[in-house]
Design a protein around this motif. Structure first.
Motif: not given
Length: 122
Positions: A13, A15, A62, A65, A81-85, A88
């Motif tokens: 979640g 960045s 991606v 995001r 890079m946002d809302s990272l999982k 990733d």
């Protein structure tokens, strides 16, 4: 020459902003790309853009995001890079073509940075 930076450890979640400092070629005429490679997997295109700032490419995984951008005056390329999982997690590379057309094919990129590690984990 390309120098990527900005990677690190981030919680799901979170960045990160990757930066790619360029030198030795005319950035304003070069298509650029961000690629990533996870352990045991092939290197894949994450986001790529042509030299004229036309519609960029984003991998389906991606879209919505990540955002690619460039500042030719500063000779920099970025990947927000946002809302990272956790998926990733990979080594991220910036790359430059010697021409201006967008491509997602690694073999079409002449210049590569050294890579920066992104780890998404709680």
């Amino acid at each position: 020459q390309l120098q990527a930076s900005g990677g690190g450890l981030v919680q799901p979640g979170g960045s990160l902003r990757l930066s790619c400092a360029t030198s030795g070629f005319a950035l304003e005429y070069a298509a650029m790309g961000w690629f990533r490679q996870a352990p045991g997997k092939e290197r894949e295109a994450v986001s790529c853009m042509s030299s004229n700032n036309g519609s960029p490419y984003y991998a389906d995984s991606v879209k919505g995001r990540f955002t690619i951008s460039r500042d030719n005056a500063k000779r920099m390329v970025y990947l927000q890079m946002d809302s990272l999982k956790p998926e990733d997690t990979a080594v991220y590379y910036c790359a430059a073509r010697s021409s201006d057309g967008l491509s997602v094919t690694t073999a079409r990129y002449a210049y590569w940075g050294q890579g920066t590690q992104v780890t998404v984990s709680s």
